[in-house]
Scaffold this motif. Sequence first.
Motif, PDB file in Angstrom:
ATOM      1  N   ASP A 170       0.844  -1.188   0.000  1.00 21.35           N
ATOM      2  CA  ASP A 170       0.000   0.000   0.000  1.00 21.35           C
ATOM      3  C   ASP A 170       0.882   1.242   0.000  1.00 21.35           C
ATOM      4  OD1 ASP A 170      -1.872   1.979   0.361  1.00 21.35           O
ATOM      5  OD2 ASP A 170      -2.893   0.998   2.026  1.00 21.35           O
ATOM      6  N   ALA A 171       0.704   2.109  -0.982  1.00 24.16           N
ATOM      7  CA  ALA A 171       1.507   3.324  -1.073  1.00 24.16           C
ATOM      8  C   ALA A 171       1.253   4.277   0.080  1.00 24.16           C
ATOM      9  CB  ALA A 171       1.222   4.042  -2.396  1.00 24.16           C
ATOM     10  N   ASP A 172       0.125   4.112   0.768  1.00 22.75           N
ATOM     11  CA  ASP A 172      -0.157   4.921   1.946  1.00 22.75           C
ATOM     12  C   ASP A 172       0.052   4.052   3.182  1.00 22.75           C
ATOM     13  OD1 ASP A 172      -0.968   6.651   3.880  1.00 22.75           O
ATOM     14  OD2 ASP A 172      -2.892   7.155   2.954  1.00 22.75           O
ATOM     15  N   PHE A 173       1.300   3.971   3.594  1.00 23.84           N
ATOM     16  CA  PHE A 173       1.685   3.109   4.715  1.00 23.84           C
ATOM     17  C   PHE A 173       0.867   3.435   5.959  1.00 23.84           C
ATOM     18  CE2 PHE A 173       4.482   0.439   7.060  1.00 23.84           C
ATOM     19  CZ  PHE A 173       4.751   1.079   8.270  1.00 23.84           C
ATOM     20  N   TYR A 174       0.608   4.710   6.208  1.00 28.86           N
ATOM     21  CA  TYR A 174      -0.128   5.090   7.414  1.00 28.86           C
ATOM     22  C   TYR A 174      -1.557   4.564   7.377  1.00 28.86           C
ATOM     23  CZ  TYR A 174      -2.465   7.768  11.023  1.00 28.86           C
ATOM     24  OH  TYR A 174      -3.232   8.112  12.124  1.00 28.86           O
ATOM     25  N   TYR A 175      -2.232   4.726   6.252  1.00 35.45           N
ATOM     26  CA  TYR A 175      -3.631   4.320   6.206  1.00 35.45           C
ATOM     27  C   TYR A 175      -3.776   2.812   6.366  1.00 35.45           C
ATOM     28  CZ  TYR A 175      -8.474   3.801   4.966  1.00 35.45           C
ATOM     29  OH  TYR A 175      -9.811   3.485   5.019  1.00 35.45           O
ATOM     30  N   GLN A 176      -2.834   2.042   5.821  1.00 37.97           N
ATOM     31  CA  GLN A 176      -2.936   0.588   5.944  1.00 37.97           C
ATOM     32  C   GLN A 176      -2.850   0.153   7.407  1.00 37.97           C
ATOM     33  OE1 GLN A 176      -0.586  -1.778   3.321  1.00 37.97           O
ATOM     34  NE2 GLN A 176      -0.663  -3.593   4.603  1.00 37.97           N
ATOM     35  N   ARG A 251      -1.494  10.991  11.829  1.00 32.46           N
ATOM     36  CA  ARG A 251      -0.656  11.075  10.631  1.00 32.46           C
ATOM     37  C   ARG A 251       0.448  12.113  10.785  1.00 32.46           C
ATOM     38  NH1 ARG A 251      -0.952   9.480   5.276  1.00 32.46           N
ATOM     39  NH2 ARG A 251      -3.065   8.701   5.432  1.00 32.46           N
ATOM     40  N   ASP A 252       0.163  13.232  11.447  1.00 31.97           N
ATOM     41  CA  ASP A 252       1.161  14.298  11.540  1.00 31.97           C
ATOM     42  C   ASP A 252       1.879  14.320  12.883  1.00 31.97           C
ATOM     43  OD1 ASP A 252      -1.000  15.095  13.020  1.00 31.97           O
ATOM     44  OD2 ASP A 252      -1.148  17.099  12.157  1.00 31.97           O
ATOM     45  N   ASP A 253       1.857  13.202  13.620  1.00 33.05           N
ATOM     46  CA  ASP A 253       2.606  13.120  14.876  1.00 33.05           C
ATOM     47  C   ASP A 253       4.101  12.987  14.596  1.00 33.05           C
ATOM     48  OD1 ASP A 253       0.421  13.312  16.481  1.00 33.05           O
ATOM     49  OD2 ASP A 253       0.312  11.192  17.014  1.00 33.05           O
ATOM     50  N   GLY A 254       4.899  13.649  15.424  1.00 34.56           N
ATOM     51  CA  GLY A 254       6.334  13.454  15.362  1.00 34.56           C
ATOM     52  C   GLY A 254       6.711  12.119  15.981  1.00 34.56           C
ATOM     53  N   ASN A 255       7.715  11.464  15.431  1.00 36.31           N
ATOM     54  CA  ASN A 255       8.167  10.183  15.955  1.00 36.31           C
ATOM     55  C   ASN A 255       9.429  10.408  16.780  1.00 36.31           C
ATOM     56  OD1 ASN A 255       9.255   7.569  16.330  1.00 36.31           O
ATOM     57  ND2 ASN A 255       8.268   6.839  14.463  1.00 36.31           N
ATOM     58  N   THR A 263       7.153  10.718  10.572  1.00 35.07           N
ATOM     59  CA  THR A 263       7.410   9.571   9.702  1.00 35.07           C
ATOM     60  C   THR A 263       6.173   9.099   8.943  1.00 35.07           C
ATOM     61  OG1 THR A 263       7.174   8.164  11.668  1.00 35.07           O
ATOM     62  CG2 THR A 263       9.408   8.727  10.979  1.00 35.07           C
ATOM     63  N   ASN A 264       4.980   9.422   9.437  1.00 30.92           N
ATOM     64  CA  ASN A 264       3.768   9.034   8.707  1.00 30.92           C
ATOM     65  C   ASN A 264       3.500   9.964   7.523  1.00 30.92           C
ATOM     66  OD1 ASN A 264       3.086   6.825  10.394  1.00 30.92           O
ATOM     67  ND2 ASN A 264       2.301   8.251  11.921  1.00 30.92           N
ATOM     68  N   LEU A 265       4.300  11.011   7.412  1.00 29.66           N
ATOM     69  CA  LEU A 265       4.241  11.887   6.250  1.00 29.66           C
ATOM     70  C   LEU A 265       5.461  11.712   5.355  1.00 29.66           C
ATOM     71  CD1 LEU A 265       2.968  15.212   7.884  1.00 29.66           C
ATOM     72  CD2 LEU A 265       1.672  13.674   6.425  1.00 29.66           C
ATOM     73  N   THR A 266       6.627  11.433   5.956  1.00 31.32           N
ATOM     74  CA  THR A 266       7.851  11.352   5.158  1.00 31.32           C
ATOM     75  C   THR A 266       8.066   9.987   4.529  1.00 31.32           C
ATOM     76  OG1 THR A 266       9.146  10.764   7.126  1.00 31.32           O
ATOM     77  CG2 THR A 266       8.990  13.108   6.562  1.00 31.32           C
ATOM     78  N   PRO A 269       4.839   6.825   0.404  1.00 27.71           N
ATOM     79  CA  PRO A 269       5.119   7.455  -0.894  1.00 27.71           C
ATOM     80  C   PRO A 269       3.983   8.330  -1.410  1.00 27.71           C
ATOM     81  CG  PRO A 269       5.742   5.136  -0.902  1.00 27.71           C
ATOM     82  CD  PRO A 269       4.976   5.366   0.358  1.00 27.71           C
ATOM     83  N   ILE A 270       2.756   8.075  -0.955  1.00 29.57           N
ATOM     84  CA  ILE A 270       1.616   8.835  -1.464  1.00 29.57           C
ATOM     85  C   ILE A 270       1.778  10.335  -1.228  1.00 29.57           C
ATOM     86  CG2 ILE A 270       0.268   8.621   0.665  1.00 29.57           C
ATOM     87  CD1 ILE A 270      -1.088   8.463  -2.933  1.00 29.57           C
ATOM     88  N   THR A 271       2.530  10.702  -0.190  1.00 29.00           N
ATOM     89  CA  THR A 271       2.674  12.128   0.120  1.00 29.00           C
ATOM     90  C   THR A 271       3.568  12.854  -0.883  1.00 29.00           C
ATOM     91  OG1 THR A 271       4.490  11.638   1.650  1.00 29.00           O
ATOM     92  CG2 THR A 271       2.275  11.748   2.577  1.00 29.00           C
ATOM     93  N   ASP A 272       4.313  12.096  -1.702  1.00 32.44           N
ATOM     94  CA  ASP A 272       5.191  12.708  -2.706  1.00 32.44           C
ATOM     95  C   ASP A 272       4.764  12.351  -4.125  1.00 32.44           C
ATOM     96  OD1 ASP A 272       7.131  13.958  -0.931  1.00 32.44           O
ATOM     97  OD2 ASP A 272       7.784  11.931  -0.427  1.00 32.44           O
TER      98      ASP A 272
END
Length: 468
Positions: A170-176, A251-255, A263-266, A269-272
């Motif tokens: 899944d290109a959206d690792f966070y959503y999966q 999704r926008d929490d700092g790790n 990391t849920n944004l960086t 791959p969907i974010t880029d």
Amino acid sequence: MDKITRNSLPGHYEGFSEPLYPNIIRRCQYIKGFDGTPIVLTLYLPAREDGTQAEGKFPTIMVAVRDAHPDREKKNGVDTIDSCVPYGYAGAILQMRGCGASYGTNNSFASQENRRDVNAAIDWIISQDWSDGQAAICGGSNRGLIQFASAVTRPAPSKGLKGITPIVADADFYYQDYPNGLSAIPMARVNNLSGSSAPLERQLTKEEIVEKVGLTDEDPDGTRAYEAYLTGQYGKNKNFMSWLLLPNMCRDDGNPHFDGEKTNLTIPPITDIDVFHKTDIRVHQFIGLHESGTFGQLMASKEWGGSVILGPWAHRQCCRGTSNPEEPEADFDGMTEHRKWFDNLLKQVDNGFDKRPPYYYYMHNAGEGQRWRFSDTWPLENIRHTKLYLTADKSGTSASQNDGTLSLVCPQEQSAVDYKVDTSIEVFDNEDGNGFSFERMVLSWKGDMEKGVDRKGLTFTSQPLFPR
């Protein structure tokens, strides 16, 4: 004159090409990552009957792996390379930094470093005199996610990257892993998930490392492999799942493990994806119906384009041969399908791959010979949207807090259900905290769902969707 038979239907491929090279030359060497870090690349080149390297220039099929010794098991992309090289392809297995005999540290996957290393490897490949300047990537799970990530590398992917073939990724690792913000992975299971086992606390000997990772051609006694282990891996490599997946992450929490990096944004791959849209890279996905990333991959097909094969397979079945003995007509020759795709993509073979509808999918409960179908669109063009209403009527099917129903008829009176959220509940963990009942890779529950899930929430159940 003999009749020539050609078959390019999904799962079949005859009459378009023949194996030309009976042998394979294997070379294992260090190349430079994007920042000069030595990383291991194993090459598989076509060879003549006498074992010498074949003349000519060949497109390359690459797999990027996190395994210590990836070509010991012929699966998940490695088998694809083995099947394609005799037909005039070069193969390449890249060991990511911090993995196997590669230098550097591995604390994530599909990170910015990882994706840049993949593109550096492709740049190196297309500069070789045996390369025709083209490369495609294949592989499943984390080997699939790195493909999406490599295709969005800033400022631009390698000019040699022509296609990606993600399998159950899944290109959206966070959503999966956090659908709608709720963790779908039991935290007690994080250390036990495939591909994420924690590094050993004990320092391994040189002999143990050599046995584990193998040797490169230029390091016959394992000195560099052991140096890579001591300087970058031992005590530094991290279990990527527990390092990335923290409880209740937004999704926008700092790790904190990455100095506050979001990391849920960086990483997803969907974010880029804007980078990908500026390229001519093509996409062909394999999706399993019986695993957690199905919806995400179908959504990716809308955003990334390309083609899809959606079959009745679980996560590991997709990575190890696209076969499911428990489903009728579920055997599918993934190897020939890969070669068909690569022939069309990298050799411009007119085999019809680029002319067929983009979606090829398996329909449960269909009759014999009608289970596999094509579609030009997803959702399907003949889909019928149906409005269902929540009601307080008991369904008699669930031990949940309310056991409500879904109805085609709007209730005449409004009603409500009172429910207090219990933040101590770990939905997918057993009462003993071991959390081994829910298996996300096959979407199955090994045990009694009543205690583990049903009693801890609200449910609304419809009448059976299909007659029995």
